[in-house]
Each structure stands twice: as C-alpha cells, then as structure tokens.
Design an enzyme around this catalytic site. Structure first.
Site, PDB file in Angstrom:
ATOM      1  N   ASP A   1       0.836  -1.190   0.000  1.00  0.00           N
ATOM      2  CA  ASP A   1       0.000   0.000   0.000  1.00  0.00           C
ATOM      3  C   ASP A   1       0.879   1.252   0.000  1.00  0.00           C
ATOM      4  OD1 ASP A   1      -3.009   0.864   0.513  1.00  0.00           O
ATOM      5  OD2 ASP A   1      -1.852   1.978   2.000  1.00  0.00           O
ATOM      6  N   ARG A   2       0.753   2.141   0.982  1.00  0.00           N
ATOM      7  CA  ARG A   2       1.565   3.360   1.007  1.00  0.00           C
ATOM      8  C   ARG A   2       3.064   3.037   1.050  1.00  0.00           C
ATOM      9  NH1 ARG A   2      -1.619   6.592  -1.020  1.00  0.00           N
ATOM     10  NH2 ARG A   2      -0.399   8.379  -0.256  1.00  0.00           N
TER      11      ARG A   2
ATOM     12  N   HIS B   1     -11.404   7.693  -0.102  1.00  0.00           N
ATOM     13  CA  HIS B   1     -10.428   8.222   0.856  1.00  0.00           C
ATOM     14  C   HIS B   1      -9.278   8.929   0.153  1.00  0.00           C
ATOM     15  CE1 HIS B   1      -8.626   4.468  -0.423  1.00  0.00           C
ATOM     16  NE2 HIS B   1      -7.514   4.762   0.202  1.00  0.00           N
TER      17      HIS B   1
ATOM     18  N   HIS C   1      -7.320  -6.822   1.034  1.00  0.00           N
ATOM     19  CA  HIS C   1      -6.236  -5.882   0.747  1.00  0.00           C
ATOM     20  C   HIS C   1      -4.975  -6.142   1.565  1.00  0.00           C
ATOM     21  CE1 HIS C   1      -4.179  -2.129  -0.087  1.00  0.00           C
ATOM     22  NE2 HIS C   1      -4.285  -1.723   1.170  1.00  0.00           N
TER      23      HIS C   1
END
Length: 297
Positions: A106-107, A151, A274
C-alpha cells in the site's frame, strides 16, 4: 508495542526526526514498509519467517506509528515519497546496510517504488503489494471506481477539512478500512487492531496521514510523470502481488501497469482482501524469498 518476539526496537535519528524500526535475523538485509492505516506490525508474520534467513528491518513510516513526522516546514512536499524513500535509505545506512532489498504494501509500496527509482544502486530487489504507481492509479480512477477509493480524494483535500472530520470519530474512520478491506475476519486480531487504531487516532498521526495523501495528489504524481516521460524503468528484479478482485472489474490491469515499469517482473495474485501480509503471510513470504533468491541467503 512491538509485538514481534526476537526483534529489537530502535529509533534511528537523522534529518531532524526519528524513525521507529524493529529489526532481527541475519543475512541479506530486507526493509519492509507498511501501508494505511497500519504500522510495522502489519509485517509481524512475514518478518518472523524471513528473519530465519535474512536481516529484516520493519519501519513505521514518518508520522505513522511511533515514527516522528518528517522535519522541516509543514506541507505535503515533506511527505513526498521521494523524501520518505531517501529517509529510509538513510535509516538502512545508519543500521549498516548500504545495499538492500525493499518490500512495501500500500503506502509503503509507493515509498519502496520511489526508493527503487531514485536509488537503483542501493535497492537490489523491489516488492510491491496491492498497489500501482501513483500516476497510474489517478489515471485509472473514474466512474464508480471513485466511490470505493473515496479516501484518496478526501484525505488529499488541501484544507484541514479531513483532519477535522476524522478527529470527530477516528476509530470509526480508520476501523472502516480495517474491517471492509479484510476478507479473512481473523487476519487482524483484536490486539493488533487496537494497536493500529491507537496509533492512527493521535492528532499528529491524522495530520501526517492526510499530508501523505496530499503528497500523492500534488507531488508524487508529478515525480512519476517525469520518470515515465523520460523512459525511466526499474532496473532490479521486481515482485508485484495483489488481491484477486473476484467479480469486481478493476479499472486497470495490474499486470500491464507493472510490466510497463519493470522489465524483470514476476507477479502473484492471491485470494484475499487488501492486507496481503496478514491474510496470506505464507504466500507473501514465499514470494519474497523467491524474489531475493538463494544466492542472497
């Protein structure tokens, strides 16, 4: 809270801020970076297994977990993935690792990608989990896809509106993603969920998370565009993994997206939600081992 037996906790200071890490094991160094809205604990299963053969470092991203926000004048540019990637390279050097492999979710995967693009002589292998490059992600979002990625737009708002909205009930906001993005109900047990929410609800963390997303909207995409227009590609072996979307039709083809950036690419699609490192730790660990190879053990 480390929650990772056998790992040593440490704060690595530099550039005016401290980065919280846990590290353990011996061998070829591997840096693991978490995503939103988590901390280094996201890697607890994978790290414990990898540490049997590798030197494993797990870091809290700047402003997340126990890590300080980046030093300097506040603004999205402080949270650019280029800045964070350089900070992580510094952290690894401070720990004695001039060259290493990096895997992010992810990030953290966006930071890992930027580290690989900006520091190709330092990053030996790259792993990216359930994400595509920022510029490709923004280009793919259209129609109802924006509903499920709301988001990205909310957190990137240039005013303090998202901070004020989230502060009204941070556990409900961050808990929404921990709950709805997870296919396996027991993947994030109560104590780990509580640790994530405790870290994320702090006003400092809320602001850092928003700045991280603002950077993706207003800084990171431009860095990606410049690299893409210049024909820059990833020069090291790359692993891309993502969740099987099931009946959902994705607005992009992850295989094609990553193939455009990585000539030496291997991919895996996993039946889960996820949070791949927590829902499918054995498969993620095996793929990382395969990426790094026997010669690095």
């Amino acid at each position: 809270m480390s929650g990772m037996s056998g790992f040593v906790e440490q704060t690595v200071s530099g550039r005016g801020s401290g980065v919280h890490v846990v590290h353990g094991g011996a061998g070829h160094p591997v840096l693991l970076l978490h995503g939103f809205p988590q901390t280094h604990l996201a890697w607890r299963h994978v790290a414990a297994s990898l540490a049997e053969d590798f030197r494993v470092v797990c870091a809290d991203l700047p402003g997340y977990g126990v890590s300080d926000p980046p030093a300097g004048e506040d603004g999205p540019a402080r949270y650019a993935k280029r800045v964070t990637a350089a900070r992580m390279v510094d952290v690894m050097r401070e720990l004695g690792h001039e060259r290493f492999s990096i895997v992010g979710h992810d990030r953290g995967a966006l930071v890992a990608l930027r580290a690989a693009l900006d520091h190709p002589d330092t990053i030996e292998h790259l792993g990216v989990l359930d994400v595509i490059p920022t510029i490709d992600n923004w280009a793919a979002l259209n129609g109802i896809g924006g509903v499920f990625a709301f988001h990205l737009y909310l957190l990137a708002q240039p005013s303090d509106l998202p901070e004020r909205m989230i502060a009204a009930d941070p556990d409900a906001f961050f808990g929404h993603f921990l709950d709805t993005w997870t296919a396996a109900a027991d993947a994030i047990p109560a104590d780990i969920r509580a640790a994530y929410l405790t870290a994320a609800r702090a006003p400092r963390a809320i602001h850092a998370i928003c700045q991280d997303y603002r950077a993706s909207a207003f800084v990171d995409a431009e860095h990606d565009r410049i690299d893409r227009d210049a024909g820059r590609r990833l020069t090291m072996p790359v692993l891309a993994m993502w969740q099987d979307p099931g009946d959902t039709v994705l607005p992009f083809d992850p295989q094609r997206v990553w193939a455009d950036w990585a000539p030496d690419l291997r991919t895996h699609v996993l039946p889960c939600g996820h949070f791949l490192p927590e829902e499918r730790p054995d498969e993620v660990t095996a793929a990382i081992r395969d990426l790094i190879g026997e010669d690095e053990r």
